[in-house]
Write a protein that holds these residues in place. Structure first.
Motif, short mmCIF file in Angstrom:
data_model
loop_
_atom_site.label_atom_id
_atom_site.label_comp_id
_atom_site.label_asym_id
_atom_site.label_seq_id
_atom_site.Cartn_x
_atom_site.Cartn_y
_atom_site.Cartn_z
N LEU A 1 0.83 -1.20 0.00
CA LEU A 1 0.00 0.00 0.00
C LEU A 1 0.86 1.25 0.00
CD1 LEU A 1 -2.88 -0.98 2.47
CD2 LEU A 1 -2.95 -0.91 -0.03
N SER A 2 1.99 1.20 0.70
CA SER A 2 2.90 2.34 0.71
C SER A 2 3.45 2.60 -0.68
CB SER A 2 4.05 2.08 1.69
OG SER A 2 4.99 3.14 1.65
N LYS A 3 3.80 1.53 -1.39
CA LYS A 3 4.31 1.69 -2.76
C LYS A 3 3.23 2.26 -3.69
CE LYS A 3 7.64 -2.12 -2.33
NZ LYS A 3 8.87 -1.31 -2.43
N LEU A 4 2.01 1.81 -3.52
CA LEU A 4 0.90 2.32 -4.34
C LEU A 4 0.66 3.80 -4.05
CD1 LEU A 4 -1.60 -0.67 -4.08
CD2 LEU A 4 -0.36 0.04 -6.13
N GLN A 5 0.78 4.18 -2.77
CA GLN A 5 0.62 5.59 -2.42
C GLN A 5 1.73 6.43 -3.04
OE1 GLN A 5 -0.48 6.49 1.82
NE2 GLN A 5 -0.24 4.30 2.01
N ALA A 6 2.96 5.94 -2.94
CA ALA A 6 4.09 6.68 -3.50
C ALA A 6 3.98 6.83 -5.01
CB ALA A 6 5.40 5.98 -3.14
N SER A 7 3.36 5.85 -5.65
CA SER A 7 3.16 5.91 -7.10
C SER A 7 1.98 6.80 -7.49
CB SER A 7 2.92 4.49 -7.65
OG SER A 7 4.02 3.66 -7.39
N GLY A 8 1.25 7.29 -6.49
CA GLY A 8 0.14 8.17 -6.77
C GLY A 8 -1.13 7.46 -7.21
N LEU A 9 -1.22 6.15 -6.92
CA LEU A 9 -2.40 5.39 -7.33
C LEU A 9 -3.49 5.38 -6.26
CD1 LEU A 9 -0.68 2.33 -9.07
CD2 LEU A 9 -1.77 4.31 -10.15
N VAL A 10 -3.09 5.43 -5.00
CA VAL A 10 -4.07 5.40 -3.91
C VAL A 10 -3.67 6.39 -2.83
CG1 VAL A 10 -4.56 2.95 -4.31
CG2 VAL A 10 -2.89 3.60 -2.55
N GLU A 11 -4.60 6.63 -1.92
CA GLU A 11 -4.33 7.50 -0.79
C GLU A 11 -5.03 6.92 0.43
OE1 GLU A 11 -4.03 12.13 -0.52
OE2 GLU A 11 -6.14 11.58 -0.55
N THR A 12 -4.30 6.86 1.56
CA THR A 12 -4.83 6.28 2.78
C THR A 12 -5.20 7.37 3.78
OG1 THR A 12 -3.59 4.22 2.54
CG2 THR A 12 -4.33 4.78 4.75
N HIS A 13 -6.40 7.25 4.35
CA HIS A 13 -6.84 8.13 5.43
C HIS A 13 -7.04 7.25 6.66
CE1 HIS A 13 -7.54 11.59 2.79
NE2 HIS A 13 -7.98 10.71 1.92
N HIS A 14 -6.28 7.53 7.72
CA HIS A 14 -6.35 6.70 8.92
C HIS A 14 -7.74 6.67 9.51
CE1 HIS A 14 -2.54 4.96 9.77
NE2 HIS A 14 -1.92 6.07 9.42
N GLY A 15 -8.19 5.48 9.84
CA GLY A 15 -9.49 5.30 10.43
C GLY A 15 -10.62 5.29 9.42
N VAL A 16 -10.29 5.56 8.16
CA VAL A 16 -11.31 5.59 7.11
C VAL A 16 -11.05 4.52 6.07
CG1 VAL A 16 -12.45 7.02 5.35
CG2 VAL A 16 -11.61 8.07 7.47
N GLY A 17 -9.84 4.50 5.50
CA GLY A 17 -9.51 3.49 4.51
C GLY A 17 -8.59 4.02 3.44
N THR A 18 -8.34 3.19 2.44
CA THR A 18 -7.47 3.52 1.31
C THR A 18 -8.31 3.64 0.06
OG1 THR A 18 -5.58 2.38 2.31
CG2 THR A 18 -5.49 2.77 -0.07
#
Length: 266
Positions: A76-93
C-alpha cells in the motif's frame, strides 16, 4: 478476472479471496509486496478499481492473497508513493484519479545524492515513528498549538508559492520536542533542514512549483497532527511511518527510473 468489490460492507475482515482474481504468486526475485503491487496496480489501470473506490481492509487483503500484514502495508505504501491510492487513517485507502506522469523525475546529477537522502529517510522512519507516538501521549496544549501554526504556515506558503522547508522542518522538530525526551530534538536539530529531501534533490524543488507534491505532503502532515491532537499514539506512529515511507518510496522510484534512463543512454 472478477471485479474487486469495494466499500466497507463489501470487504469485511472476514472476506475470502473471492473479491480478488487470484493470490499473488510467490516471486523469489521481487518479493510478495511487489507481486501485490503489480496485481492491484493492474486492477486500478484496467478500471476494475475506479477513482474514489475504497480498497478492502488490510485483513481482507491478507486473507485473499495469503500474505502478512507487513507485506500488505509495504504494498500500500508503494501504491501511495506511485500516486495510485491515498490512505486516510481510520477511514480506509482510496483510488486516486490517474496522473499523466510521476511525482518528479531525477536528473543524472541527482542520482548520487539520493543514495544519502534515502539513508537519512530510513533513519527518520525509525526515529520519528516513535517520536510521533510519544508526542501523542505527552504533548501539551501549547505544543499542539505550535504544530497547528507550523501546518498553517506550510499550507499558506504552498498556496502562495513560497518557501515551505522551514515550516516543514519546524513541524517535525516540534513533534520531537513534544516527546519530552531532549535526545529526539537534539538529533533532529543536529541534522537540521537537510532532513527535508527537497533541500538536497533539485528535481523535487523544481516539482514544488507545480504544487502537487507539497499538497500531498500537507495531507500526510494533517493525518499526523490529527492523531497527536486526539492523543492516539498508535495512529500517530502509523501516520508518521506512512508519511516518511511514502517520501522514501517516491524518491526510490524516481531514482530507479533515472538509473534505467542513464543505463539506456550509455
Amino acid at each position: 478476472m472478477s471485479t474487486l468489490s469495494t466499500g466497507p460492507a463489501a470487504a469485511p475482515d472476514t472476506a475470502t479471496a473471492a473479491p480478488f482474481a487470484a493470490p499473488v504468486p510467490r516471486r523469489r526475485g521481487r518479493g510478495l509486496a511487489h507481486g501485490l503491487v503489480d496485481d492491484l496496480s493492474e486492477k486500478i489501470r484496467s478500471q476494475q478499481l475506479r477513482t474514489g473506490d475504497k480498497l478492502p481492509t488490510e485483513s481482507a487483503i491478507m486473507q485473499a492473497y495469503g500474505v502478512s500484514r507487513t507485506v500488505v502495508r509495504e504494498a500500500l505504501s508503494k501504491l501511495q508513493a506511485s500516486g495510485l491510492v491515498e490512505t486516510h487513517h481510520g477511514v480506509g485507502t482510496f483510488v486516486l484519479p490517474p496522473r499523466a506522469a510521476g511525482m518528479f523525475r531525477l536528473e543524472g546529477s541527482d542520482i548520487a545524492t539520493t543514495v544519502d537522502v534515502l539513508a537519512v529517510l530510513e533513519l527518520r522512519i525509525s526515529l520519528e515513528t516513535e517520536s510521533a507516538g510519544l508526542a501523542a501521549l505527552r504533548r501539551t496544549e501549547e505544543q499542539l498549538r505550535g504544530l497547528r501554526e507550523a501546518l498553517d504556515a506550510f499550507e499558506a506558503n504552498v498556496v502562495a508559492g513560497g518557501d515551505t522547508v522551514q515550516h516543514d522542518f519546524s513541524f517535525h522538530l516540534q513533534i520531537a520536542q513534544a516527546t519530552g525526551n531532549p535526545y529526539f530534538a537534539d538529533i533532529m536539530g543536529h541534522l537540521g533542514t537537510t532532513l527535508i529531501p527537497r533541500t538536497r534533490v533539485s528535481a523535487i524543488r523544481n516539482h514544488d512549483r507545480r504544487g502537487e507534491y507539497l499538497v500531498r505532503v500537507n495531507r500526510e502532515h494533517e493525518e499526523i497532527y490529527a492523531a497527536i491532537a486526539r492523543r492516539d499514539p498508535d495512529s500517530a506512529r502509523a501516520a508518521m511511518r506512512i508519511h516518511l515511507t511514502n517520501s522514501r518510496e517516491r524518491l526510490r522510484l524516481a531514482q530507479e527510473a533515472a538509473q534505467r534512463s542513464a543505463g539506456a543512454s550509455a
